[in-house]
Design an enzyme around this catalytic site. Structure first.
Site, PDB file in Angstrom:
ATOM      1  N   ALA A 215       1.846  -1.660   5.741  1.00  0.00           N
ATOM      2  CA  ALA A 215       1.502  -2.233   7.040  1.00  0.00           C
ATOM      3  C   ALA A 215       0.000  -2.228   7.290  1.00  0.00           C
ATOM      4  CB  ALA A 215       2.219  -1.480   8.157  1.00  0.00           C
TER       5      ALA A 215
ATOM      6  N   CYS B 239       0.891  -1.186   0.000  1.00  0.00           N
ATOM      7  CA  CYS B 239       0.000   0.000   0.000  1.00  0.00           C
ATOM      8  C   CYS B 239       0.911   1.213   0.000  1.00  0.00           C
ATOM      9  CB  CYS B 239      -0.959  -0.042   1.193  1.00  0.00           C
ATOM     10  SG  CYS B 239      -0.165  -0.282   2.790  1.00  0.00           S
ATOM     11  N   SER B 240       0.786   2.072   0.996  1.00  0.00           N
ATOM     12  CA  SER B 240       1.694   3.209   1.084  1.00  0.00           C
ATOM     13  C   SER B 240       2.867   2.872   1.987  1.00  0.00           C
ATOM     14  CB  SER B 240       0.965   4.455   1.609  1.00  0.00           C
ATOM     15  OG  SER B 240       1.845   5.546   1.697  1.00  0.00           O
TER      16      SER B 240
ATOM     17  N   GLN C 147      -3.450  -1.434  11.339  1.00  0.00           N
ATOM     18  CA  GLN C 147      -3.115  -0.283  12.173  1.00  0.00           C
ATOM     19  C   GLN C 147      -4.262   0.194  13.059  1.00  0.00           C
ATOM     20  OE1 GLN C 147      -1.780   2.462   9.177  1.00  0.00           O
ATOM     21  NE2 GLN C 147       0.369   1.834   9.376  1.00  0.00           N
TER      22      GLN C 147
END
EC number: 3.1.3.-
Length: 1013
Positions: free
Chosen positions: A947, A943-944, A988
């Site tokens: 995580a 993704c970015s 997250q």
């Protein structure tokens, strides 16, 4: 002979001392008490402050203690305007001492209102009118004296050369003496005084017409021939001067003392008259100046004046031979003399004679005749006889003026009984009034004020009394407005002040409309009292207070502040909030109008209804307009998105180059040839496949022309889960989701979990820090992807990527990595090549809210070279609005090996959030697994930061894969801890963890429906 004798008489008589012009001061020095500081900066000194006196502003030393305001009438305002225009036309400014002197004399006539302090709660009682009357008489007498000196200055110069003139010799000696202390601001010379005195100081009467030769200018600008009287014969002038010189030589010198009549005494005056700040209730007593000029002359001086008058009376023949100019000058001198005597008699006593018990103005001349203001009866008798002699001489002079046809000077009308008339007109043509002024109401007042000083008739038997009556008949007749007065008003002129008012047809009334309907009378009166208190006016000023519905109306009577109804209305509007707070009422409208119009004020309820209707109409129109705009905007957006989608799909359908297509198909055939042929197939392949696809948005679209059939093999999903296990897992998931406390505690325990080991020293090296997108997500040293340094463009083995193991620790199932940076794109493709990956799962858009989430690491069309890896875009297929699929042709230029790589790009999942629907993500996962099935290489998920979203996807896929393989127990929390042991920050937020549970439960439900019952 008569004219020089009159001049000598003027020098001997003690008229009221004229205000001396200030001595010449350097232009740069600041004088205290200067006027005009509100209009021009820099007038006040460093230790002075500008105090607002209501007109021009006056400088006062700090701290300022003398606070007062001038009460300026329309007539006085016109006089001030004329004086300023004349000064400006002559070239004077506020910096000039002459301007300060002239304007100070003009303001001396105005009544004042003294204040206790600058923010006084109410105005103090204005100064008594007797003080203004005293100064007015002083100015009129001073005007005559100034004109006489200007016209007969050559005679005085000639007299100064006569050796026999003891009196004038004493005058020169007085001029040569040094100035006394405190008198440095005043001139000791008659010529200096005349040079500093201008016609501007004394405004002409209302009906006066100044001749062109008397235009405002200083005496220093006049030529000598203009100052000389025009006489027919120079011999006659010498005879007159010689006679006056002889008479002056025969006159014995007067002893110095209180009654000294030296010319030096005539010019003495204090530097500033003390003005104590008194309480408004105490009458103000003004002390006399130094060497009080109001003291009567001694008995001996009166006898000499009496003798001089007799000498003038014995020479009528010589007087009849004088020219017109000389007769005119004599008339002015006599007028000034009589006014000075009148004024001296009126102001001789204390304030009790001038001020009555009620504080009203007393008749000064009458008080003088009653003897209330003269301390010495003998002196008073001498003055009375002297006054009668002047009357008889004036009568004779009046006859001469009648014979010559001479016109009285505008500044000297005063033979015995001066008559002054002031006109105050506030009429304007109807056409000049605006509609707003008509609404406010214009007070149409036409008043004529007559002030006549009456002198009691004293019995006398001198023959001059009849002549004085003739002189009165020769005075200018009344004006047309005077003649139009009623007979009663003309008869009552002797009573003092008369006011004739022509009222308007309908008096204007002020009104205040409130929100209370009806308004109680006591509330209306209280509101008017609040307005009066705000304006610092007595409540009695507001008359005829009435309440009409929600409005209170009133009239404003006469007041010392000259406040009109329109002024009250404006003050009410300006202080609306304060009045509302004081009265507790809401003021809706104020204005001025006639009483008949006020009765038809619209009811407040109707006004409120109309206001509400207008407001609702506007709101409705705004809502309709907003809906139309929103509908149009939505239509445009949908139309443009569909148009762009069609263009993109049509672009994807175009055939690329033949070489790229042939190479891609050859790679697909090679991949199928290496696949083992003996893979077992489940018995319910087609059924499970169809059930799994029911969550898709529609029928599965066929691959595009740029895709190969081998890339989209329809191999069935292998599932060994039975019905009992599936229902048990489903009930566990549902209970987990319904019990929020249990979910909360489980997430708190996950947040407190610490992986062991958790060292990240390699990622924190200085050369590796720029390769990390987020410092919160760094690879563990024991769990990171190692690149071949010899093939790396940076000769480093570091990349922010972590292998994720499932059941086989030797072969990772996933590689979780961050979105490539511009500096790590070559490392990313090196990792793809060295790990043997053929599937890339991208879970982030390139940009979110203007923030870059991932670098565009593939070519939009054609091919790009990243170090030794050439990437060629083969196809791009949009499956739905949430995700699309791209196929790349990857070639290693060192070995010339090639490989196909497929990228699945999910578009609608944003940072630290969850997808809008789990259904779209599950369908996306199925597409990924169909392409990956049969592969032993890991799936690259990013993704970015690699995580949050990546961890959620890996958790869902790992749990579902375990269930598909027949696992009897599923512990999602333990699975997440297993993921965090290999990469920090996986999943997250609590929302992402809850979303993973929901997605797993939904997929289990779909599998159970596909199993045989």
């Amino acid at each position: 002979m008569a004219l020089p004798l009159l001049l000598l008489l003027l020098l001997l008589l003690p008229p009221r001392v004229l205000p001396a012009a200030p001595s010449s001061v350097p232009h740069g020095r600041q004088l205290p008490g200067r006027l005009g500081c509100l209009l021009e900066e820099g007038l006040c000194g460093a230790s002075e402050a500008c105090v607002n006196d209501g007109v021009f502003g006056r400088c006062q030393k700090v701290p300022a203690m003398d606070f007062y305001r001038y009460e300026v009438s329309p007539v006085a305002l016109q006089r001030l305007r004329v004086a300023l225009q004349k000064l400006s036309g002559t070239g004077f400014t506020w910096q000039d001492d002459y301007t300060q002197y002239v304007m100070d004399q003009e303001l001396a006539d105005l009544p004042k209102t003294y204040l206790r302090h600058p923010e006084a709660s109410g105005p103090a009682r204005p100064s008594k009118h007797s003080i203004g009357s005293e100064r007015r008489y002083s100015q009129e007498g001073g005007a005559a004296l100034a004109k006489a000196f200007r016209r007969h200055l050559p005679f005085l110069e000639a007299l100064s050369q006569a050796p026999a003139s003891d009196a004038l010799a004493r005058t020169r000696m007085a001029q040569d003496r040094p100035r006394a202390e405190g008198d440095d601001r005043f001139s000791k010379s008659i010529l200096t005084y005349v040079a500093h005195t201008s016609v501007l100081t004394y405004p002409p009467g209302p009906q006066a017409q100044l001749p062109e030769d008397l235009l405002p200018r200083t005496l220093s600008q006049l030529q000598p021939d203009e100052l000389s009287p025009k006489v027919d014969s120079s011999v006659e002038r010498h005879h007159l001067m010689a006679a006056l010189s002889a008479y002056a030589a025969q006159r014995p010198p007067a002893p110095p003392g209180k009654g000294s009549l030296e010319p030096q005494y005539l010019l003495r005056a204090p530097s500033r008259m003390p003005r104590p700040l008194l309480s408004p209730a105490v009458p103000q007593k003004w002390p006399s100046p130094l060497g009080d000029p109001e003291d009567p002359p001694s008995t001996g001086e009166g006898a000499r004046i009496h003798t001089l008058l007799k000498d003038l009376q014995r020479q009528p023949a010589e007087a009849r031979g004088l020219s017109d100019l000389e007769l005119d000058s004599m008339a002015e001198l006599m007028a000034g003399l009589m006014q000075g005597m009148d004024h001296r008699g009126a102001l001789g006593g204390p304030g009790k004679a001038a001020l009555g018990e009620s504080g009203e103005q007393a008749d000064g001349p009458k008080a003088a005749l009653r003897g209330e203001s003269f301390p010495d009866d003998g002196v008073q008798d001498d003055d009375d006889r002297l006054y009668q002699e002047v009357h008889r001489l004036s009568a004779t002079l009046g006859g001469l003026l009648q014979d010559h046809g001479s016109r009285l000077s505008p500044g000297a009308l005063p033979f015995a009984k001066p008559l002054k008339m002031e006109r105050k007109k506030s009429e304007r043509p109807e056409a000049s009034l605006s509609s707003e002024e008509e609404t406010a109401g214009v007070e149409n007042v036409k008043s004529q004020t007559y002030s006549k000083d009456l002198l009691g008739q004293q019995p006398h038997s001198e023959p001059g009394a009849g002549a004085f009556g003739e002189l009165q008949n020769q005075m200018p007749g009344p004006s047309e407005e005077e003649q139009s007065l009623p007979a009663g008003a003309q008869e009552a002129l002797g009573d003092g002040l008369q006011l004739e008012v022509k009222p308007s047809e309908e008096e204007a009334r002020g009104y205040i409309v409130t929100d209370r309907d009806p308004l109680r009378p006591e509330e209306g009166r209280q509101l008017v009292e609040d307005v009066a208190r705000l304006l610092q006016m007595p409540s009695s000023t507001f008359a005829d207070v009435e309440v009409l519905g929600p409005a209170v109306t009133f009239k404003v009577g006469a007041n010392v502040q000259n406040v009109t109804t329109a002024d009250v209305e404006k003050a009410t509007v300006d202080n609306k909030d304060k009045l509302e707070e004081t009265s507790g009422l809401k003021i809706l409208q104020t204005g001025v109008g006639s009483k008949s119009k006020l009765k038809f004020l619209p009811p407040q309820a109707e006004q409120e209804d109309s206001t509400k209707f207008i407001a609702l109409t506007l709101v409705s129109l705004a809502c309709i307009l907003g809906v139309l705009l929103a509908s149009g905007l939505i239509y445009c957006l949908r139309h443009s998105s569909q148009h762009r989608l069609k263009e993109k799909l049509s672009g994807l359908g175009r055939d690329p180059g033949a070489d790229a297509t042939a190479a891609y198909q050859e790679l697909c055939r090679q991949r199928m040839a290496t696949r083992p042929p003996d893979r077992p197939e489940g018995p319910h392949t087609s059924r499970i496949s169809s059930v799994s696809s029911q969550f898709s948005d529609g029928p599965m679209p066929s691959p595009s022309a740029r895709s190969s059939a081998s890339s989209w093999s329809e191999e069935p999903v292998q599932s060994n889960m039975d019905i009992s296990t599936g229902h048990m897992i489903l009930s566990y998931m549902e209970d987990h989701l319904k019990n929020k406390n249990r979910l909360e505690k489980e997430w708190e325990a996950l947040c407190a979990y610490q992986a062991e080991p958790n060292s990240s020293l390699v990622a924190q090296k200085e050369e590796n820090v720029p390769k990390n997108r987020s410092l919160a997500v760094l690879t563990y040293d024991h769990s990171r992807v190692l690149l071949k340094a010899e093939n790396s463009h940076s000769h480093s083995d570091y990349i922010n990527a972590s292998p994720i193991m499932d059941h086989d620790p030797r072969n990772p199932a996933y590689i979780a990595t961050q979105g490539p940076l511009p500096a790590t794109v070559a490392d990313f493709w090196q990792m793809v090549w060295e790990s043997g990956c053929v599937v890339i799962v991208m879970l982030t858009p390139l940009t979110e809210n203007g923030v870059r989430q991932c670098y565009h690491y593939w070519p939009d069309e054609g091919s790009n070279l990243y170090h030794i890896y050439e990437v060629n875009l083969v196809s791009e297929h949009i499956w739905c609005e949430d995700f699309l699929v791209r196929s790349f042709y990857l070639k290693n230029l060192q070995t010339n090996e090639t490989r196909t790589v497929t990228q699945f790009h999910f578009l609608s999942w944003y940072d630290r959030g969850v997808p809008s629907s789990s259904r779209s993500l599950l369908d996306f996962r199925r597409k990924v697994n169909k392409c990956y099935r049969g592969r032993s290489c890991p799936i690259i998920v990013h993704c970015s930061d690699g995580a949050g979203r990546s961890g959620t996807y890996v958790l869902i896929d790992m749990v579902l894969n375990k269930m598909a393989k027949g696992a009897k127990e599923i512990d999602i929390a333990a699975t997440l801890e297993h993921l965090r042991d290999q990469r920090p920050g996986m999943v997250q937020t609590k929302e992402q963890f809850e979303f993973a549970l929901t997605a797993v439960a939904e997929e289990v439900n779909a599998i159970l429906k596909a199993l045989p019952q």
